[in-house]
Motif scaffolding. Structure first.
Motif, PDB file in Angstrom:
ATOM      1  N   GLN A 184       1.002  -1.254   0.002  1.00  0.00           N
ATOM      2  CA  GLN A 184      -0.028   0.114  -0.015  1.00  0.00           C
ATOM      3  C   GLN A 184       0.909   1.204   0.115  1.00  0.00           C
ATOM      4  O   GLN A 184       1.833   1.454   0.725  1.00  0.00           O
ATOM      5  CB  GLN A 184      -0.880   0.023   1.046  1.00  0.00           C
ATOM      6  CG  GLN A 184      -2.043  -0.961   1.169  1.00  0.00           C
ATOM      7  CD  GLN A 184      -1.636  -2.290   1.966  1.00  0.00           C
ATOM      8  OE1 GLN A 184      -0.482  -2.517   2.476  1.00  0.00           O
ATOM      9  NE2 GLN A 184      -2.140  -3.414   1.483  1.00  0.00           N
ATOM     10  N   PHE A 185       0.406   2.251  -0.893  1.00  0.00           N
ATOM     11  CA  PHE A 185       1.198   3.535  -1.034  1.00  0.00           C
ATOM     12  C   PHE A 185       0.154   4.501  -1.364  1.00  0.00           C
ATOM     13  O   PHE A 185      -0.325   4.285  -2.497  1.00  0.00           O
ATOM     14  CB  PHE A 185       2.202   3.110  -2.152  1.00  0.00           C
ATOM     15  CG  PHE A 185       3.046   4.500  -2.468  1.00  0.00           C
ATOM     16  CD1 PHE A 185       3.732   5.351  -1.761  1.00  0.00           C
ATOM     17  CD2 PHE A 185       2.637   4.967  -3.994  1.00  0.00           C
ATOM     18  CE1 PHE A 185       4.522   6.439  -2.225  1.00  0.00           C
ATOM     19  CE2 PHE A 185       3.096   6.238  -4.255  1.00  0.00           C
ATOM     20  CZ  PHE A 185       4.155   6.880  -3.435  1.00  0.00           C
ATOM     21  N   GLN A 186       0.114   5.643  -0.676  1.00  0.00           N
ATOM     22  CA  GLN A 186      -0.813   6.757  -0.791  1.00  0.00           C
ATOM     23  C   GLN A 186      -2.101   6.276  -1.320  1.00  0.00           C
ATOM     24  O   GLN A 186      -2.656   6.754  -2.349  1.00  0.00           O
ATOM     25  CB  GLN A 186       0.004   7.807  -1.933  1.00  0.00           C
ATOM     26  CG  GLN A 186       1.070   8.374  -1.359  1.00  0.00           C
ATOM     27  CD  GLN A 186       2.099   9.310  -2.198  1.00  0.00           C
ATOM     28  OE1 GLN A 186       1.638   9.296  -3.392  1.00  0.00           O
ATOM     29  NE2 GLN A 186       2.729  10.264  -1.706  1.00  0.00           N
ATOM     30  N   ILE A 240       6.855   3.613  -6.920  1.00  0.00           N
ATOM     31  CA  ILE A 240       6.752   4.262  -5.324  1.00  0.00           C
ATOM     32  C   ILE A 240       7.848   5.321  -5.201  1.00  0.00           C
ATOM     33  O   ILE A 240       7.617   6.510  -4.945  1.00  0.00           O
ATOM     34  CB  ILE A 240       6.936   3.338  -4.411  1.00  0.00           C
ATOM     35  CG1 ILE A 240       5.460   2.291  -4.529  1.00  0.00           C
ATOM     36  CG2 ILE A 240       7.118   3.905  -2.951  1.00  0.00           C
ATOM     37  CD1 ILE A 240       5.391   1.028  -3.488  1.00  0.00           C
ATOM     38  N   VAL A 241       9.030   5.058  -5.500  1.00  0.00           N
ATOM     39  CA  VAL A 241      10.183   6.069  -5.255  1.00  0.00           C
ATOM     40  C   VAL A 241       9.974   7.203  -6.502  1.00  0.00           C
ATOM     41  O   VAL A 241       9.958   8.226  -6.172  1.00  0.00           O
ATOM     42  CB  VAL A 241      11.554   5.363  -5.447  1.00  0.00           C
ATOM     43  CG1 VAL A 241      12.609   6.437  -5.604  1.00  0.00           C
ATOM     44  CG2 VAL A 241      11.618   4.378  -4.397  1.00  0.00           C
ATOM     45  N   ASN A 242       9.721   6.816  -7.728  1.00  0.00           N
ATOM     46  CA  ASN A 242       9.905   7.888  -8.592  1.00  0.00           C
ATOM     47  C   ASN A 242       8.495   8.895  -8.684  1.00  0.00           C
ATOM     48  O   ASN A 242       8.760  10.005  -8.966  1.00  0.00           O
ATOM     49  CB  ASN A 242       9.924   7.129 -10.293  1.00  0.00           C
ATOM     50  CG  ASN A 242      11.417   6.955 -10.366  1.00  0.00           C
ATOM     51  OD1 ASN A 242      12.289   7.543 -10.103  1.00  0.00           O
ATOM     52  ND2 ASN A 242      11.586   5.643 -11.076  1.00  0.00           N
ATOM     53  N   SER A 243       7.646   8.205  -8.213  1.00  0.00           N
ATOM     54  CA  SER A 243       6.267   9.090  -8.084  1.00  0.00           C
ATOM     55  C   SER A 243       6.583  10.276  -6.812  1.00  0.00           C
ATOM     56  O   SER A 243       5.949  11.097  -7.133  1.00  0.00           O
ATOM     57  CB  SER A 243       5.215   8.412  -7.493  1.00  0.00           C
ATOM     58  OG  SER A 243       5.115   7.811  -6.542  1.00  0.00           O
ATOM     59  N   SER A 270      11.718  16.975  -9.069  1.00  0.00           N
ATOM     60  CA  SER A 270      13.023  16.955  -8.856  1.00  0.00           C
ATOM     61  C   SER A 270      13.945  16.706 -10.109  1.00  0.00           C
ATOM     62  O   SER A 270      13.087  16.182 -10.926  1.00  0.00           O
ATOM     63  CB  SER A 270      13.391  15.588  -7.828  1.00  0.00           C
ATOM     64  OG  SER A 270      14.797  15.252  -7.857  1.00  0.00           O
ATOM     65  N   ASP A 271      14.924  16.870 -10.202  1.00  0.00           N
ATOM     66  CA  ASP A 271      15.974  16.658 -11.344  1.00  0.00           C
ATOM     67  C   ASP A 271      16.224  15.277 -11.521  1.00  0.00           C
ATOM     68  O   ASP A 271      16.806  14.997 -12.428  1.00  0.00           O
ATOM     69  CB  ASP A 271      16.767  17.721 -11.566  1.00  0.00           C
ATOM     70  CG  ASP A 271      17.947  17.723 -10.533  1.00  0.00           C
ATOM     71  OD1 ASP A 271      17.715  17.100  -9.280  1.00  0.00           O
ATOM     72  OD2 ASP A 271      19.112  18.246 -10.463  1.00  0.00           O
ATOM     73  N   VAL A 272      16.059  14.377 -10.388  1.00  0.00           N
ATOM     74  CA  VAL A 272      16.438  13.000 -10.713  1.00  0.00           C
ATOM     75  C   VAL A 272      15.470  12.291 -10.644  1.00  0.00           C
ATOM     76  O   VAL A 272      14.216  12.528 -10.399  1.00  0.00           O
ATOM     77  CB  VAL A 272      17.585  12.762  -9.349  1.00  0.00           C
ATOM     78  CG1 VAL A 272      18.807  13.485  -9.438  1.00  0.00           C
ATOM     79  CG2 VAL A 272      16.781  12.707  -8.241  1.00  0.00           C
TER      80      VAL A 272
END
Length: 169
Positions: A79-81, A110-113, A118-120
């Protein structure tokens, strides 16, 4: 004489120009080891916890994630957001094979969302038991691709499209 004059009047190249033109290899010291099998076997939250110190360099307040394991079915969900992601379900015909790809995809999602603005981005390196991740700008990822001969070694953003799940080939 002509070569001496051309050297004197040649436009000096900046370090930035030469750095952009030259492919930059990946700094594997910055890679986080993940292992898709471990992610798929109820390891997403643990891997996320290990990644948090680096993620906090790019996100002020990283989101919380949780997991649900149902032993009777069996199934594994994250589960995430407000979203629930099915990683493994014993009722799926190809559950084990697909769970590695799903776990990889959802972990990176999950990480990229959280990196919007951000620039990364968090790029995958390799796959399967050799899966890792590294924070790169898109320009750094492209530069690394130019310095790496084998396409399967290029940094990539995972997708749900099997059998490669976004990895170049």
């Amino acid at each position: 004489m002509r070569s001496m004059l051309s050297k004197l009047f040649a436009r000096p190249s900046s370090q930035a120009d030469s750095a952009e033109a030259r492919p930059q290899p990946l700094d594997y010291e910055k890679m986080v080891t993940l292992d898709a099998e471990e992610l798929a076997e109820q390891g997403i939250v643990a891997a996320y916890q290990r990644l948090l110190p680096q993620l906090k360099n790019h996100v002020a307040r990283p989101a919380l994630i949780s997991e649900e394991v149902e032993a009777n079915e069996p199934s594994y969900k994250v589960q995430f957001q407000g979203n629930e992601f099915l990683i493994y379900s014993g009722s799926d015909r190809d559950a084990e094979a697909e769970s590695w790809g799903r776990a990889t995809y959802y972990f990176f999602l999950i990480v990229n969302s959280q990196l919007n603005g951000s620039d990364v981005r968090f790029y995958a390196i390799n796959s399967g038991n050799d899966l890792g991740g590294i924070f790169l700008t898109p320009a750094q990822a492209e530069s690394a691709q130019r310095s790496i001969e084998r396409r399967t070694d290029w940094p990539y953003i995972p997708s749900l499209d099997g059998p490669w799940y976004g990895q170049y080939h």
